[in-house]
Design an enzyme around this catalytic site. Sequence first.
Site, PDB file in Angstrom:
ATOM      1  N   LYS A  22      25.344 -38.277  -7.906  1.00 14.14           N
ATOM      2  CA  LYS A  22      25.650 -38.478  -6.472  1.00 14.14           C
ATOM      3  C   LYS A  22      26.215 -37.179  -5.905  1.00 14.14           C
ATOM      4  O   LYS A  22      25.800 -36.726  -4.840  1.00 14.14           O
ATOM      5  CB  LYS A  22      26.682 -39.583  -6.303  1.00 14.14           C
ATOM      6  CG  LYS A  22      27.331 -39.625  -4.919  1.00 14.14           C
ATOM      7  CD  LYS A  22      28.301 -40.758  -4.745  1.00 14.14           C
ATOM      8  CE  LYS A  22      29.706 -40.431  -5.138  1.00 14.14           C
ATOM      9  NZ  LYS A  22      30.499 -39.614  -4.191  1.00 14.14           N
ATOM     10  N   ASN A  23      27.146 -36.564  -6.631  1.00 19.63           N
ATOM     11  CA  ASN A  23      27.870 -35.415  -6.073  1.00 19.63           C
ATOM     12  C   ASN A  23      27.106 -34.108  -6.139  1.00 19.63           C
ATOM     13  O   ASN A  23      27.582 -33.087  -5.658  1.00 19.63           O
ATOM     14  CB  ASN A  23      29.244 -35.291  -6.745  1.00 19.63           C
ATOM     15  CG  ASN A  23      30.146 -36.442  -6.317  1.00 19.63           C
ATOM     16  OD1 ASN A  23      29.809 -37.197  -5.401  1.00 19.63           O
ATOM     17  ND2 ASN A  23      31.267 -36.615  -7.013  1.00 19.63           N
ATOM     18  N   CYS A 116      40.929 -40.754   3.600  1.00 25.35           N
ATOM     19  CA  CYS A 116      40.349 -41.970   3.026  1.00 25.35           C
ATOM     20  C   CYS A 116      41.427 -42.562   2.132  1.00 25.35           C
ATOM     21  O   CYS A 116      42.550 -42.060   2.050  1.00 25.35           O
ATOM     22  CB  CYS A 116      39.086 -41.645   2.243  1.00 25.35           C
ATOM     23  SG  CYS A 116      39.448 -40.781   0.733  1.00 25.35           S
ATOM     24  N   ARG A 121      42.893 -35.552   2.675  1.00 21.16           N
ATOM     25  CA  ARG A 121      41.631 -34.818   2.520  1.00 21.16           C
ATOM     26  C   ARG A 121      41.331 -33.893   3.702  1.00 21.16           C
ATOM     27  O   ARG A 121      40.363 -34.062   4.437  1.00 21.16           O
ATOM     28  CB  ARG A 121      40.496 -35.800   2.252  1.00 21.16           C
ATOM     29  CG  ARG A 121      40.886 -36.728   1.133  1.00 21.16           C
ATOM     30  CD  ARG A 121      39.862 -37.425   0.380  1.00 21.16           C
ATOM     31  NE  ARG A 121      38.822 -36.627  -0.193  1.00 21.16           N
ATOM     32  CZ  ARG A 121      37.727 -37.213  -0.706  1.00 21.16           C
ATOM     33  NH1 ARG A 121      37.596 -38.511  -0.652  1.00 21.16           N
ATOM     34  NH2 ARG A 121      36.776 -36.472  -1.235  1.00 21.16           N
ATOM     35  N   ASP A 305      37.707 -38.013 -10.989  1.00 24.31           N
ATOM     36  CA  ASP A 305      36.864 -39.193 -10.734  1.00 24.31           C
ATOM     37  C   ASP A 305      36.805 -40.121 -11.941  1.00 24.31           C
ATOM     38  O   ASP A 305      36.312 -41.241 -11.827  1.00 24.31           O
ATOM     39  CB  ASP A 305      35.440 -38.764 -10.351  1.00 24.31           C
ATOM     40  CG  ASP A 305      35.424 -38.062  -9.011  1.00 24.31           C
ATOM     41  OD1 ASP A 305      34.424 -37.401  -8.690  1.00 24.31           O
ATOM     42  OD2 ASP A 305      36.443 -38.150  -8.284  1.00 24.31           O
ATOM     43  N   ARG A 397      28.800 -47.201  -3.366  1.00 22.65           N
ATOM     44  CA  ARG A 397      28.662 -45.814  -2.897  1.00 22.65           C
ATOM     45  C   ARG A 397      28.166 -44.914  -4.027  1.00 22.65           C
ATOM     46  O   ARG A 397      27.511 -43.910  -3.775  1.00 22.65           O
ATOM     47  CB  ARG A 397      29.994 -45.257  -2.407  1.00 22.65           C
ATOM     48  CG  ARG A 397      30.591 -46.005  -1.260  1.00 22.65           C
ATOM     49  CD  ARG A 397      31.816 -45.327  -0.758  1.00 22.65           C
ATOM     50  NE  ARG A 397      31.484 -43.977  -0.262  1.00 22.65           N
ATOM     51  CZ  ARG A 397      32.298 -43.291   0.516  1.00 22.65           C
ATOM     52  NH1 ARG A 397      33.470 -43.776   0.851  1.00 22.65           N
ATOM     53  NH2 ARG A 397      31.949 -42.108   0.956  1.00 22.65           N
TER      54      ARG A 397
HETATM   55  C1  EPZ Z   1      34.430 -33.782  -4.201  1.00 22.25           C
HETATM   56  O1  EPZ Z   1      35.210 -34.151  -3.081  1.00 22.25           O
HETATM   57  C2  EPZ Z   1      33.809 -35.073  -4.711  1.00 22.25           C
HETATM   58  N1  EPZ Z   1      32.963 -35.662  -3.686  1.00 22.25           N
HETATM   59  C3  EPZ Z   1      34.911 -36.073  -5.089  1.00 22.25           C
HETATM   60  O2  EPZ Z   1      34.269 -37.214  -5.650  1.00 22.25           O
HETATM   61  C4  EPZ Z   1      35.776 -35.427  -6.164  1.00 22.25           C
HETATM   62  O3  EPZ Z   1      36.832 -36.313  -6.471  1.00 22.25           O
HETATM   63  C5  EPZ Z   1      36.339 -34.102  -5.646  1.00 22.25           C
HETATM   64  O4  EPZ Z   1      35.242 -33.237  -5.242  1.00 22.25           O
HETATM   65  C6  EPZ Z   1      37.141 -33.368  -6.707  1.00 22.25           C
HETATM   66  O5  EPZ Z   1      36.363 -33.159  -7.828  1.00 22.25           O
HETATM   67  C7  EPZ Z   1      31.698 -35.207  -3.553  1.00 22.25           C
HETATM   68  O6  EPZ Z   1      31.280 -34.304  -4.259  1.00 22.25           O
HETATM   69  C8  EPZ Z   1      30.860 -35.871  -2.509  1.00 22.25           C
HETATM   70  P1  EPZ Z   1      37.870 -31.181  -2.983  1.00 22.25           P
HETATM   71  P2  EPZ Z   1      35.840 -32.976  -2.134  1.00 22.25           P
HETATM   72  O7  EPZ Z   1      37.594 -30.480  -1.709  1.00 22.25           O
HETATM   73  O8  EPZ Z   1      34.920 -31.838  -2.048  1.00 22.25           O
HETATM   74  C9  EPZ Z   1      42.208 -30.745  -1.185  1.00 22.25           C
HETATM   75  C10 EPZ Z   1      33.782 -39.467  -5.932  1.00 22.25           C
HETATM   76  O9  EPZ Z   1      34.478 -40.396  -6.372  1.00 22.25           O
HETATM   77  N2  EPZ Z   1      41.562 -29.992  -0.103  1.00 22.25           N
HETATM   78  O10 EPZ Z   1      37.615 -30.467  -4.286  1.00 22.25           O
HETATM   79  O11 EPZ Z   1      36.318 -33.614  -0.899  1.00 22.25           O
HETATM   80  C11 EPZ Z   1      41.845 -32.215  -1.132  1.00 22.25           C
HETATM   81  O12 EPZ Z   1      42.670 -32.914  -0.222  1.00 22.25           O
HETATM   82  C12 EPZ Z   1      34.391 -38.476  -4.973  1.00 22.25           C
HETATM   83  O13 EPZ Z   1      32.585 -39.245  -6.234  1.00 22.25           O
HETATM   84  C13 EPZ Z   1      42.348 -29.360   0.860  1.00 22.25           C
HETATM   85  O14 EPZ Z   1      43.563 -29.452   0.822  1.00 22.25           O
HETATM   86  O15 EPZ Z   1      37.098 -32.565  -3.027  1.00 22.25           O
HETATM   87  C14 EPZ Z   1      42.071 -32.650  -2.556  1.00 22.25           C
HETATM   88  O16 EPZ Z   1      43.448 -32.925  -2.747  1.00 22.25           O
HETATM   89  C15 EPZ Z   1      35.846 -38.821  -4.614  1.00 22.25           C
HETATM   90  N3  EPZ Z   1      41.746 -28.667   1.855  1.00 22.25           N
HETATM   91  C16 EPZ Z   1      41.679 -31.406  -3.375  1.00 22.25           C
HETATM   92  O17 EPZ Z   1      41.712 -30.305  -2.448  1.00 22.25           O
HETATM   93  C17 EPZ Z   1      40.376 -28.547   1.938  1.00 22.25           C
HETATM   94  O18 EPZ Z   1      39.879 -27.866   2.866  1.00 22.25           O
HETATM   95  C18 EPZ Z   1      40.286 -31.497  -3.979  1.00 22.25           C
HETATM   96  O19 EPZ Z   1      39.391 -31.711  -2.916  1.00 22.25           O
HETATM   97  C19 EPZ Z   1      39.591 -29.189   0.953  1.00 22.25           C
HETATM   98  C20 EPZ Z   1      40.204 -29.898  -0.062  1.00 22.25           C
END
Ligand code: EPZ
Length: 423
Positions: A22-23, A116, A121, A305, A397
Amino acid sequence: MDRFLIRGGKKLQGVVQISGSKNAALPILVATLLTDGKCVLHRVPNLRDVRTTLKILEYLGKKISYQKNTVTIEANGQLKNNLPYELVKQMRASFWVAGPLLARFKEAEIPLPGGCAIGVRPVDIHLKGFEKLGATCETKAGDVVIRAKKLTPAKIVLRFPSVGATQNLLMCACLIDGETVLENVAKEPEIDDVVAFLNKMGADIHSDDKGRLIVRGVKALHGAEHTVVADRIETGSYALAAAATRGEVTLEGCVPEHNAILWDDLQEAGFKLDIGKDFVRVHAYDGEIKPLRVRTAPYPGFATDLQAPWMTLMTLCNGTAEVDEDIFENRFMHAPELVRMGAQISTEKSLARITGVKELSAAHVQSSDLRGGFALVMAGLCAKGETEVERVYHIDRGYERLEEKLTELGADIRRYNPDKDEF
Ligand code: EPZ
């Protein structure tokens, strides 16, 4: 709304085919916005988030066909460069269209993705990166308008290796003349798959010996064909479900090295595994489950995850286990639901302590997010009696054909909708 009814106490046995990731599929689908050429993508899992992304691409102006896990995407006239809130609120990852639209049209108007269940996020890392590339980002009434007279190459150091920000900035930089360097990027395997697809489209991206992503901009990208990488989170989820039910399951069509930490932790907890080139077999194990302390971290660390499914396994450990959720600030919503099923879990900020119990007991529980929902299904598979899991839409999802795959492994799981089905 659909629910799962699970009659637990059966060991999972047999072989499960792992679906496409998915990701990886979501950002690769979004990357097709970078070209008017025809793209053909195989092993695209049939999931709610994939269907939402296809709706977004259609809204923006692409022609889509989706047959048996193959998606064909073609141009269908001029692309729009804005998205309605209705679509973005369904799936945060829709914010990733910003990069391609900014790269092609020098302007994108996208609703800010709300938080969410698992956290606020924010997208500050995305926006700061766009500004480094010469754009201005103006937020108004919940939208962000990102525009640039001219995009310029830059050296960008991400303050945190955000997966989404890495994807977004990568896609934007592909069409910026000159060399953009992205540092402290996410190293998740899904990023490699996106890079592979972008390079098939004619992009020029490579990583250097410091792990930085070097993007040399090209004039335009063409269509390409690609098969999405196996889903490492689905792989880990089914491995944990097999272990928790003390069953024997072979996960086929996976990339074992993408879950190296999980295999180490499962073996340390007492489980025997055969790790092949494209399969992993979890052997049946009736011994004590050793309590461990795991800490979630960016790849190759323990995947956030898989934290929820891992917690379900630890509810049956012999002692007290600990889980540090260091990626998201609110990713323990499954814990109180597991407690309703007899688990002994206490949480404090990012630390959960799980004292193992002999067995879980069936209950009526609610999913709050995708991976927490899978953790509750896992608990239902282990618990004696009939567990009812509500809000299955969260689970839909990210797990393709979940009840079919589990049924093929011997589970007694049925989907029903109390508003519609006679039961
Ligand atoms: C991706 O989300 C995945 N989603 C998530 O999977 C996964 O948990 C996450 O990466 C971490 O591995 C998809 O790929 C569609 P991040 P993403 O930006 O990109 C903070 C699932 O269950 N952050 O790496 O949104 C954020 O709040 C989903 O399949 C900022 O602060 O994750 C979080 O605490 C859930 N500012 C951390 O970084 C930003 O601009 C990691 O977020 C961006 C992120």
